[in-house]
Design a protein around this motif. Structure first.
Motif, PDB file in Angstrom:
ATOM      1  N   ASP A 143       0.850  -1.189   0.000  1.00  0.00           N
ATOM      2  CA  ASP A 143       0.000   0.000   0.000  1.00  0.00           C
ATOM      3  C   ASP A 143       0.887   1.241   0.000  1.00  0.00           C
ATOM      4  N   ALA A 144       1.031   1.853  -1.171  1.00  0.00           N
ATOM      5  CA  ALA A 144       1.945   2.987  -1.311  1.00  0.00           C
ATOM      6  C   ALA A 144       1.508   4.168  -0.459  1.00  0.00           C
ATOM      7  N   GLU A 145       0.205   4.420  -0.381  1.00  0.00           N
ATOM      8  CA  GLU A 145      -0.250   5.564   0.412  1.00  0.00           C
ATOM      9  C   GLU A 145      -0.085   5.308   1.911  1.00  0.00           C
ATOM     10  N   ALA A 146      -0.256   4.048   2.308  1.00  0.00           N
ATOM     11  CA  ALA A 146       0.004   3.719   3.710  1.00  0.00           C
ATOM     12  C   ALA A 146       1.483   3.890   4.035  1.00  0.00           C
ATOM     13  N   ALA A 147       2.341   3.518   3.089  1.00  0.00           N
ATOM     14  CA  ALA A 147       3.781   3.706   3.283  1.00  0.00           C
ATOM     15  C   ALA A 147       4.120   5.189   3.368  1.00  0.00           C
ATOM     16  N   ARG A 148       3.484   5.984   2.520  1.00  0.00           N
ATOM     17  CA  ARG A 148       3.722   7.429   2.549  1.00  0.00           C
ATOM     18  C   ARG A 148       3.372   8.002   3.919  1.00  0.00           C
ATOM     19  N   ALA A 149       2.205   7.613   4.423  1.00  0.00           N
ATOM     20  CA  ALA A 149       1.762   8.126   5.713  1.00  0.00           C
ATOM     21  C   ALA A 149       2.628   7.603   6.847  1.00  0.00           C
ATOM     22  N   GLU A 150       2.986   6.326   6.787  1.00  0.00           N
ATOM     23  CA  GLU A 150       3.759   5.690   7.857  1.00  0.00           C
ATOM     24  C   GLU A 150       5.118   6.332   8.027  1.00  0.00           C
ATOM     25  N   PHE A 151       5.740   6.712   6.900  1.00  0.00           N
ATOM     26  CA  PHE A 151       7.122   7.195   6.955  1.00  0.00           C
ATOM     27  C   PHE A 151       7.267   8.667   6.605  1.00  0.00           C
ATOM     28  N   GLY A 152       6.163   9.364   6.407  1.00  0.00           N
ATOM     29  CA  GLY A 152       6.237  10.797   6.128  1.00  0.00           C
ATOM     30  C   GLY A 152       6.913  11.116   4.811  1.00  0.00           C
ATOM     31  N   VAL A 153       6.639  10.322   3.784  1.00  0.00           N
ATOM     32  CA  VAL A 153       7.256  10.559   2.475  1.00  0.00           C
ATOM     33  C   VAL A 153       6.688  11.850   1.879  1.00  0.00           C
ATOM     34  N   PRO A 154       7.538  12.777   1.455  1.00  0.00           N
ATOM     35  CA  PRO A 154       7.051  14.055   0.915  1.00  0.00           C
ATOM     36  C   PRO A 154       6.241  13.870  -0.371  1.00  0.00           C
ATOM     37  N   ASP A 155       5.437  14.869  -0.699  1.00  0.00           N
ATOM     38  CA  ASP A 155       4.565  14.786  -1.864  1.00  0.00           C
ATOM     39  C   ASP A 155       5.326  14.684  -3.178  1.00  0.00           C
ATOM     40  N   ASP A 156       6.559  15.182  -3.225  1.00  0.00           N
ATOM     41  CA  ASP A 156       7.306  15.137  -4.485  1.00  0.00           C
ATOM     42  C   ASP A 156       8.056  13.818  -4.671  1.00  0.00           C
ATOM     43  N   PHE A 157       7.778  12.847  -3.825  1.00  0.00           N
ATOM     44  CA  PHE A 157       8.334  11.505  -3.956  1.00  0.00           C
ATOM     45  C   PHE A 157       7.192  10.493  -3.966  1.00  0.00           C
ATOM     46  N   GLU A 158       7.421   9.353  -4.619  1.00  0.00           N
ATOM     47  CA  GLU A 158       6.368   8.344  -4.757  1.00  0.00           C
ATOM     48  C   GLU A 158       6.900   6.963  -4.393  1.00  0.00           C
ATOM     49  N   PRO A 159       6.350   6.318  -3.345  1.00  0.00           N
ATOM     50  CA  PRO A 159       6.728   4.925  -3.066  1.00  0.00           C
ATOM     51  C   PRO A 159       6.271   4.039  -4.224  1.00  0.00           C
ATOM     52  N   LYS A 160       7.209   3.266  -4.795  1.00  0.00           N
ATOM     53  CA  LYS A 160       6.897   2.513  -6.005  1.00  0.00           C
ATOM     54  C   LYS A 160       7.095   1.009  -5.871  1.00  0.00           C
ATOM     55  N   VAL A 161       7.928   0.549  -4.951  1.00  0.00           N
ATOM     56  CA  VAL A 161       8.241  -0.878  -4.890  1.00  0.00           C
ATOM     57  C   VAL A 161       8.643  -1.251  -3.472  1.00  0.00           C
ATOM     58  N   ALA A 162       8.309  -2.460  -3.083  1.00  0.00           N
ATOM     59  CA  ALA A 162       8.825  -3.042  -1.844  1.00  0.00           C
ATOM     60  C   ALA A 162       9.781  -4.159  -2.222  1.00  0.00           C
ATOM     61  N   ILE A 163      10.820  -4.346  -1.425  1.00  0.00           N
ATOM     62  CA  ILE A 163      11.829  -5.370  -1.717  1.00  0.00           C
ATOM     63  C   ILE A 163      12.117  -6.147  -0.434  1.00  0.00           C
ATOM     64  N   ALA A 164      12.032  -7.455  -0.525  1.00  0.00           N
ATOM     65  CA  ALA A 164      12.464  -8.333   0.573  1.00  0.00           C
ATOM     66  C   ALA A 164      13.818  -8.907   0.204  1.00  0.00           C
ATOM     67  N   VAL A 165      14.761  -8.831   1.130  1.00  0.00           N
ATOM     68  CA  VAL A 165      16.100  -9.381   0.909  1.00  0.00           C
ATOM     69  C   VAL A 165      16.379 -10.425   1.974  1.00  0.00           C
TER      70      VAL A 165
END
Length: 205
Positions: A143-165
């Motif tokens: 959930d990109a918007e949940a990630a944005r809210a959870e981590f305070g990602v600014p509006d000029d950035f977009e969460p696009k991918v999750a990666i498990a390592v």
């Protein structure tokens, strides 16, 4: 490798028309990960140095990452924003990452090729993971918007991918559905369907 070994730690080396570097031929995206494996500080740094040195348009470097190792609060917070299907297996990863692309420049104008730059950086990270004896599984299922809210990602950035390592786990410990996915043969479209020359209808192979 014996048949028993194949059922626990499958060989997923790509079948290719020409020999590839092992980092490419052996790269795949497992879901069954070893919950005992951790990522030390040196490896953690190496993964993001690899991402940092990816090419980008005009050296704009649009990629950003939010990362947490298992046992850290950030790991748990990323785990919560994954889709239900991904949450089911990704908790065994050694590290979880959210890849974020810059979408606007300092003047508020669209950042050219921001997603492309993030993709290159993410692939660098995944290939460095292979070099470290690990695997990276990139996911659209979060959930990109949940990630944005959870981590305070600014509006000029977009969460696009999750990666498990993490490191490959034992398929004997996986449920039947997950085991079947891991044993499924890898496949790609043949070269004559994806590379053209002269015109779109003329294959290069």
């Amino acid at each position: 490798m014996t048949a028993e070994d194949e059922l626990t730690r499958p060989d997923k080396t790509a079948e290719t028309a020409a020999a590839l570097h092992p980092l490419l031929a052996q790269r795949w995206s497992p879901r069954v990960l070893d919950p005992a494996v951790t990522i030390d500080d040196r490896t953690f740094t190496a993964l993001f140095e690899a991402a940092r040195w990816a090419p980008s348009w005009g050296n704009t470097q649009p990629a950003r990452f939010i990362a947490g190792r298992r046992g850290e609060g950030t790991f748990e917070r990323i785990h919560r924003v994954l889709s239900r299907g991904n949450r089911g297996w990704a908790g065994n990863a050694a590290m979880l990452v959210i890849g974020v692309a810059r979408k606007l420049n300092e003047d508020g104008e669209p950042m050219p090729y921001g997603e492309y730059g993030l993709g290159l950086a993410a692939e660098n990270l995944v290939l460095q993971a292979e070099a470290e004896g690990l695997h990276g599984h990139q996911m659209a299922g979060f959930d990109a918007e949940a990630a944005r809210a959870e981590f305070g990602v600014p509006d000029d950035f977009e969460p696009k991918v999750a990666i498990a390592v993490g490191a490959l786990g034992d398929l004997a410990d996986a449920d039947d559905g997950l085991r079947d996915k891991e044993l499924r043969p890898r496949s790609r479209k043949p070269l004559d369907e994806i590379v053209f020359t002269g015109s779109w209808s003329t294959s290069a192979f």
